[in-house]
Design a protein around this motif. Structure first.
Motif, PDB file in Angstrom:
ATOM      1  N   GLN A 130      82.896 -60.851  -3.401  1.00 28.81           N
ATOM      2  CA  GLN A 130      81.794 -61.795  -4.147  1.00 28.81           C
ATOM      3  C   GLN A 130      82.589 -63.158  -4.506  1.00 28.81           C
ATOM      4  O   GLN A 130      81.908 -64.194  -4.657  1.00 28.81           O
ATOM      5  N   LEU A 131      83.611 -62.823  -5.164  1.00 26.41           N
ATOM      6  CA  LEU A 131      84.576 -64.046  -5.495  1.00 26.41           C
ATOM      7  C   LEU A 131      85.010 -65.103  -4.522  1.00 26.41           C
ATOM      8  O   LEU A 131      84.646 -66.110  -4.570  1.00 26.41           O
ATOM      9  N   SER A 132      85.305 -64.639  -3.232  1.00 25.56           N
ATOM     10  CA  SER A 132      85.486 -65.527  -2.026  1.00 25.56           C
ATOM     11  C   SER A 132      84.213 -65.945  -1.889  1.00 25.56           C
ATOM     12  O   SER A 132      84.320 -67.436  -1.638  1.00 25.56           O
ATOM     13  N   ASP A 133      83.263 -65.472  -1.813  1.00 26.38           N
ATOM     14  CA  ASP A 133      81.952 -66.165  -1.377  1.00 26.38           C
ATOM     15  C   ASP A 133      81.425 -67.341  -2.404  1.00 26.38           C
ATOM     16  O   ASP A 133      81.124 -68.316  -1.987  1.00 26.38           O
ATOM     17  N   PHE A 134      81.780 -66.964  -3.771  1.00 25.20           N
ATOM     18  CA  PHE A 134      81.268 -67.865  -4.661  1.00 25.20           C
ATOM     19  C   PHE A 134      82.502 -69.247  -4.492  1.00 25.20           C
ATOM     20  O   PHE A 134      81.719 -70.387  -4.714  1.00 25.20           O
ATOM     21  N   ILE A 135      83.301 -69.103  -4.489  1.00 26.86           N
ATOM     22  CA  ILE A 135      84.585 -69.989  -4.256  1.00 26.86           C
ATOM     23  C   ILE A 135      84.158 -71.015  -2.999  1.00 26.86           C
ATOM     24  O   ILE A 135      84.125 -72.200  -3.054  1.00 26.86           O
ATOM     25  N   SER A 136      83.919 -70.225  -1.775  1.00 25.91           N
ATOM     26  CA  SER A 136      83.871 -70.984  -0.607  1.00 25.91           C
ATOM     27  C   SER A 136      82.296 -71.740  -0.437  1.00 25.91           C
ATOM     28  O   SER A 136      82.240 -72.796   0.159  1.00 25.91           O
ATOM     29  N   GLN A 184      76.308 -81.929 -24.069  1.00 23.87           N
ATOM     30  CA  GLN A 184      76.124 -82.815 -23.150  1.00 23.87           C
ATOM     31  C   GLN A 184      77.473 -82.959 -22.134  1.00 23.87           C
ATOM     32  O   GLN A 184      77.869 -84.060 -21.578  1.00 23.87           O
ATOM     33  N   VAL A 185      77.638 -81.852 -21.495  1.00 23.60           N
ATOM     34  CA  VAL A 185      78.867 -81.477 -20.715  1.00 23.60           C
ATOM     35  C   VAL A 185      78.244 -80.917 -19.531  1.00 23.60           C
ATOM     36  O   VAL A 185      77.017 -80.201 -19.664  1.00 23.60           O
ATOM     37  N   ALA A 186      78.896 -81.096 -18.367  1.00 26.52           N
ATOM     38  CA  ALA A 186      78.182 -80.492 -17.199  1.00 26.52           C
ATOM     39  C   ALA A 186      77.982 -79.269 -17.071  1.00 26.52           C
ATOM     40  O   ALA A 186      79.162 -78.412 -17.601  1.00 26.52           O
ATOM     41  N   LEU A 187      76.978 -78.702 -16.751  1.00 27.07           N
ATOM     42  CA  LEU A 187      76.921 -77.054 -16.759  1.00 27.07           C
ATOM     43  C   LEU A 187      77.681 -76.498 -15.529  1.00 27.07           C
ATOM     44  O   LEU A 187      77.702 -76.901 -14.461  1.00 27.07           O
ATOM     45  N   PRO A 188      78.231 -75.319 -16.026  1.00 33.82           N
ATOM     46  CA  PRO A 188      78.970 -74.593 -15.061  1.00 33.82           C
ATOM     47  C   PRO A 188      78.330 -74.004 -13.948  1.00 33.82           C
ATOM     48  O   PRO A 188      76.906 -73.792 -14.146  1.00 33.82           O
ATOM     49  N   LEU A 189      78.706 -73.360 -12.763  1.00 30.20           N
ATOM     50  CA  LEU A 189      78.284 -72.421 -11.923  1.00 30.20           C
ATOM     51  C   LEU A 189      78.364 -71.119 -12.099  1.00 30.20           C
ATOM     52  O   LEU A 189      79.592 -70.930 -12.309  1.00 30.20           O
ATOM     53  N   PHE A 190      77.389 -70.246 -12.152  1.00 29.64           N
ATOM     54  CA  PHE A 190      77.592 -68.999 -12.537  1.00 29.64           C
ATOM     55  C   PHE A 190      77.391 -67.972 -11.252  1.00 29.64           C
ATOM     56  O   PHE A 190      76.819 -68.371 -10.393  1.00 29.64           O
ATOM     57  N   TYR A 191      78.008 -66.885 -11.110  1.00 29.74           N
ATOM     58  CA  TYR A 191      78.178 -65.816 -10.531  1.00 29.74           C
ATOM     59  C   TYR A 191      78.451 -64.446 -11.140  1.00 29.74           C
ATOM     60  O   TYR A 191      79.611 -64.228 -11.793  1.00 29.74           O
ATOM     61  N   ALA A 192      77.334 -63.558 -11.313  1.00 26.05           N
ATOM     62  CA  ALA A 192      77.568 -62.288 -11.717  1.00 26.05           C
ATOM     63  C   ALA A 192      77.784 -61.227 -10.826  1.00 26.05           C
ATOM     64  O   ALA A 192      76.887 -60.827 -10.072  1.00 26.05           O
ATOM     65  N   SER A 193      79.222 -61.106 -10.929  1.00 29.98           N
ATOM     66  CA  SER A 193      79.654 -59.874  -9.736  1.00 29.98           C
ATOM     67  C   SER A 193      79.061 -58.744 -10.175  1.00 29.98           C
ATOM     68  O   SER A 193      78.849 -58.168 -11.284  1.00 29.98           O
ATOM     69  N   PHE A 194      78.590 -57.966  -9.269  1.00 31.95           N
ATOM     70  CA  PHE A 194      77.850 -56.549  -9.426  1.00 31.95           C
ATOM     71  C   PHE A 194      78.424 -55.238  -8.380  1.00 31.95           C
ATOM     72  O   PHE A 194      78.520 -55.730  -7.103  1.00 31.95           O
ATOM     73  N   TRP A 195      78.895 -54.547  -8.989  1.00 30.54           N
ATOM     74  CA  TRP A 195      79.595 -53.281  -8.195  1.00 30.54           C
ATOM     75  C   TRP A 195      78.837 -51.847  -8.844  1.00 30.54           C
ATOM     76  O   TRP A 195      79.479 -50.989  -8.336  1.00 30.54           O
ATOM     77  N   GLY A 196      77.873 -51.935  -9.782  1.00 28.98           N
ATOM     78  CA  GLY A 196      77.604 -50.745 -10.380  1.00 28.98           C
ATOM     79  C   GLY A 196      76.827 -49.866  -9.383  1.00 28.98           C
ATOM     80  O   GLY A 196      76.735 -48.581  -9.780  1.00 28.98           O
ATOM     81  N   ASP A 197      76.367 -50.358  -8.386  1.00 23.84           N
ATOM     82  CA  ASP A 197      75.843 -49.239  -7.549  1.00 23.84           C
ATOM     83  C   ASP A 197      76.682 -48.679  -6.647  1.00 23.84           C
ATOM     84  O   ASP A 197      76.254 -47.576  -5.873  1.00 23.84           O
TER      85      ASP A 197
END
Length: 157
Positions: free
Chosen positions: A113-119, A32-45
């Motif tokens: 991607q990290l900057s976008d996720f944080i902003s 019963q803890v607040a759910l985190p927000l996720f971002y899966a960075s992708f650079w495999g392409d």
């Protein structure tokens, strides 16, 4: 809480972190803890042109077979599928990242991607980065390496 995932070698699927995200959601829900927000960075392409290498290998094998019809080219280059997968997906990814141009491109994508996720989540004050395999190497480079020029995207991370 923000959770940012960084994948490792041989990852060509943007859903690579889905199962771990589900497990984390389930555990947080049970507690019963607040759910985190996720971002899966992708650079495999960025690592997608290994086909050129294998086309060259196959052309060389054909030329060898033509010049040496008494020799079985398949026997000379045994276990082609295994080698192709191993070198392309594992060793190839590592060597691709170590190429300075490709490494910069990968770090730039991750920084964006990290900057976008944080902003997009300005009220969140806690960030967790989960990395695996080559993703850990990229993260280590970005956080602790002094070998990059000051304009390298590692400094944005």
């Amino acid at each position: 809480m923000l959770v940012f995932f960084m994948h490792g070698v041989a990852t060509r699927n943007v859903q690579y972190a889905d199962s771990l995200q589900s497990l984390i959601r389930e555990e947080f829900s049970q507690q019963q803890v607040a759910l985190p927000l996720f971002y899966a960075s992708f650079w495999g392409d960025v690592l997608n042109d290994v086909g050129k290498l294998w086309n060259a290998v196959h052309q060389n094998l054909q030329a060898f077979q033509s010049a040496n019809p008494q020799v079985d080219a398949q026997a000379v280059f045994r276990y082609q599928n295994f080698r192709k997968g191993f070198f392309s997906e594992f060793v190839g990814d590592a060597f691709t990242y170590l190429n300075s141009e490709r490494g910069i491109k990968i770090r730039k994508l991750i920084a964006e991607q990290l900057s976008d996720f944080i902003s997009r989540n300005p009220n969140e004050t806690e960030l967790h980065i989960v990395s695996h395999s080559l993703g850990t190497v990229v993260l280590w480079d970005a956080l602790f390496s002094e070998r990059f020029h000051s304009d390298d995207p590692a400094f944005e991370i």
